[in-house]
Design an enzyme around this catalytic site. Structure first.
Site, short mmCIF file in Angstrom:
data_model
loop_
_atom_site.label_atom_id
_atom_site.label_comp_id
_atom_site.label_asym_id
_atom_site.label_seq_id
_atom_site.Cartn_x
_atom_site.Cartn_y
_atom_site.Cartn_z
N LYS A 248 25.33 50.61 37.06
CA LYS A 248 26.09 49.62 36.32
C LYS A 248 25.13 48.58 35.75
O LYS A 248 24.22 48.10 36.43
CB LYS A 248 27.11 48.95 37.24
CG LYS A 248 28.12 48.07 36.52
CD LYS A 248 29.28 47.67 37.42
CE LYS A 248 30.30 46.86 36.66
NZ LYS A 248 31.49 46.53 37.47
N GLU A 336 46.36 48.21 46.42
CA GLU A 336 47.30 47.10 46.56
C GLU A 336 48.44 47.43 47.51
O GLU A 336 48.88 46.56 48.29
CB GLU A 336 47.87 46.73 45.18
CG GLU A 336 46.84 46.16 44.22
CD GLU A 336 46.07 47.22 43.44
OE1 GLU A 336 45.21 46.85 42.62
OE2 GLU A 336 46.32 48.42 43.66
N ARG A 364 51.81 46.48 41.42
CA ARG A 364 51.52 47.83 41.89
C ARG A 364 51.99 48.05 43.33
O ARG A 364 51.93 49.17 43.82
CB ARG A 364 50.01 48.10 41.77
CG ARG A 364 49.52 48.10 40.33
CD ARG A 364 48.01 47.89 40.23
NE ARG A 364 47.22 48.96 40.79
CZ ARG A 364 46.71 49.99 40.10
NH1 ARG A 364 46.94 50.09 38.81
NH2 ARG A 364 45.98 50.90 40.69
#
Length: 592
Positions: A248, A336, A364
């Site tokens: 990344k 979640e 969610r």
């Protein structure tokens, strides 16, 4: 700004005219283009830098848009957007009336599925693949590119589980960079960490156990290797899984070294990556930091306090508690549903659990909120960061639906502090033998008070505040809208100001019915102001109670319009929604 090769790429068809050697030069140009734009316009940097070669290889090897790419997480897709006809408008990324920071179907035929939240790509691509089979298009390719820790989410596993017993022509590409916004966590991450380029562990390959043909790991920055494996995979039918290892922030040293900060770093020097100075002296603290620091302060004297966040320790500032009390603060990854039920389980054992979660992400876990928390009346405290309009991330990230979707749930208390002191005192009150679940919603960004760290005071549940009384019209605000209303009133002529009363209701549920009854007796006209969906929101709650009380006066509700609000600065979006200071002022003047 772009280079000689990139300047001529207006679609993947142009890309496919290049030689494999030219693709390597293009990768450098594309990476520089992203860095130069994001350095000045801001946005998500690290994720897109990490997939430059992967993006080029995908569009080169597959016949897009006939072959379908689904990006997950969406902020990986800057390079994809630039190569698919949006190079000239990319500087409008995340700006009002510009292009979205995430894939968006109405924006381009190359954006096959809108993705702002994580872990949706496998299910979506599988749905496309099954649909293609039903239409007899068995040769069509369907590729899900899943990264930034999204593979560990429950929804991703649900998609893998179904795909493994299907005949779908599906390729799942795992962009494995070992980090989401914060470092990845969990057992799957530990397995993936053992895998290196050219070597896969011999044991515990959960992907192969789910009936996928597993390939890799390959170096996600080696174009030759990527093109070779994609060429081979096109000839293999059925569900396939390619493990790609990337870095990344690749190509910008600072972004590689500090991947958390450079996920979305703000403005920086494009050549060095040095962040541009931002003078915060004298500015109020961010709401998230008020939450994070206050929880640590409370946890020092209350050993029953636990903190939970689904993959947002930095964004929610639960990181402070994780540093001081690592045994009592948990990052559960992009999960979640698990976060909410985990909190419920802990609450049954007498712990006070603060579940720090963005408003838009709590959507969610709606069933868990109802089934596992509210029905059992467990005193879990939901700290809903990024409530209201959040700005440049757009429709997928605005936390504008929480009041409406929470208000209908029995047992649940809903509070919205208008400043940091209220937030601090609500957190303090929540750990004083709370009897019901509580949702505390607060906005993204900085607060309104420099002096926020005051002695704790217990707040009375369901009690609003009169900020000032008026003679004719009452304005009822919730949460940070109190500041907008106060500023609008101050802009009135002196003779007009006295006509307006202003009430900070603090609680959406339970409403302060005693205060409201007094307001109904005193005023004939009411205005409610909220930074959430006007349909079913705070204003609707006031209307319902007014109907019960047979209130004969006029009530006008201001809030976010009944449509999805796109990206832009918060002030711009408040203007569009009719809740900016100037909008409120205009409403007040018409009533005068």
């Amino acid at each position: 700004m772009s280079g000689k090769l990139l300047n001529n790429i207006n679609s993947p068809k142009d890309l496919r005219k290049l030689s494999p050697e030219e693709l390597k030069s293009l990768a450098g140009e594309l990476r520089k283009f992203i860095i130069d734009i994001v350095a000045t316009k801001e946005g998500h940097l690290g994720a897109s830098l990490g997939v430059v070669e992967l993006t080029i290889a995908l569009h080169y090897a597959f016949n897009t848009p006939e072959d379908l790419l689904v990006w997950d997480v969406g902020h990986q897709a800057y390079g994809h957007k630039i190569l698919t006809g949006r190079r000239e408008v990319f500087e409008t990324n995340r700006r009002l009336n510009g292009i979205s920071g995430f894939p968006k179907r109405e924006e381009s035929i190359y954006d096959t599925f809108g993705t702002g939240h994580s872990s949706t790509s496998i299910s979506a691509a599988l749905g496309m693949a099954i649909a293609s089979n039903l239409q007899g298009e068995t040769a069509k390719q369907h590729i899900a590119i899943i990264g930034d820790a999204s593979i560990a989410s429950g929804m991703a596993f649900e998609g893998l589980n179904h795909a493994g017993v299907s005949k779908a022509n599906l390729l799942v590409v795992l962009n494995d960079n070992a980090i989401g916004i914060d470092p990845s966590v969990g057992a799957l991450k530990q397995y993936l960490t053992k895998a290196k380029v050219g070597y896969k562990p011999s044991q515990d390959n959960i992907i192969e156990a789910l009936n996928f043909q597993y390939f890799g790991p390959v170096d996600g920055h080696d174009l030759d290797s990527l093109l070779k494996i994609f060429s081979e995979l096109k000839e293999i039918s059925g569900p396939k899984f390619l493990h790609v290892i990337t870095t990344k922030g690749k190509g910008l040293k600072k972004a590689e070294e500090d991947q958390v900060k450079y996920h979305a770093p703000g403005k920086f020097q494009p050549d060095t990556g040095e962040l541009l100075p931002y003078d915060t002296k004298g500015l109020p603290l961010k709401y998230q930091d008020v939450f994070g620091l206050t929880i640590v302060e409370l946890a020092k004297s209350n050993e029953k306090i636990i903190g939970i966040t689904p993959a947002m320790p930095t964004g929610s500032s639960l990181k402070y508690m994780m540093e001081v009390f690592p045994e009592r603060a948990f990052d559960v990854g992009i999960a979640e549903q698990h976060a909410v039920t985990l909190a419920a389980g802990m609450a049954t054992r007498g712990f006070t659990v603060f579940c720090a979660i963005y408003s838009t992400f709590l959507q969610r876990a709606y069933d868990q909120l109802i089934h596992d928390v509210a029905i059992q009346n467990l005193p879990v405290v939901f700290c809903l960061d990024r409530a209201g309009l959040v700005g440049e991330d757009g429709a997928t990230h605005h936390g504008v639906f929480d009041i409406a979707y929470l208000r209908c749930i029995p047992n649940l208390i809903i509070a919205a502090p208008s400043n940091e002191v209220q937030l601090r005192n609500l957190l303090y009150t929540a750990q004083l033998e709370l009897k019901h679940p509580l949702a505390i919603r607060y906005p993204r960004g900085r607060g309104v008070k420099v002096e926020w760290e005051l002695p704790f005071k217990e707040m009375e549940i369901g009690k609003g505040l009169c900020l000032n009384e008026g003679s004719k019209i009452a304005i009822l605000s919730i949460g940070p809208m109190a500041a907008n209303v106060s500023e609008a009133i101050q802009k009135l002529e002196a003779s007009e100001k006295e006509k307006f009363g202003h009430y900070d209701m603090v609680f959406v549920k339970p409403l302060d019915k005693k205060l409201l009854q007094n307001i109904f007796r005193r005023y004939k006209t009411l205005i409610t102001v909220e930074d959430g969906a006007v349909k079913g929101g705070f204003g609707t709650a006031v209307l319902e109670f007014a109907s019960e009380m047979d209130f004969k006066g006029k009530i006008k509700c201001l809030g976010v319009l009944d449509k999805f609000i796109e990206q832009g600065k918060v002030t711009e979006l408040q203007e569009i929604s009719g809740i900016s200071v100037e909008n409120i002022l205009a409403q007040l003047k018409t009533l005068v």
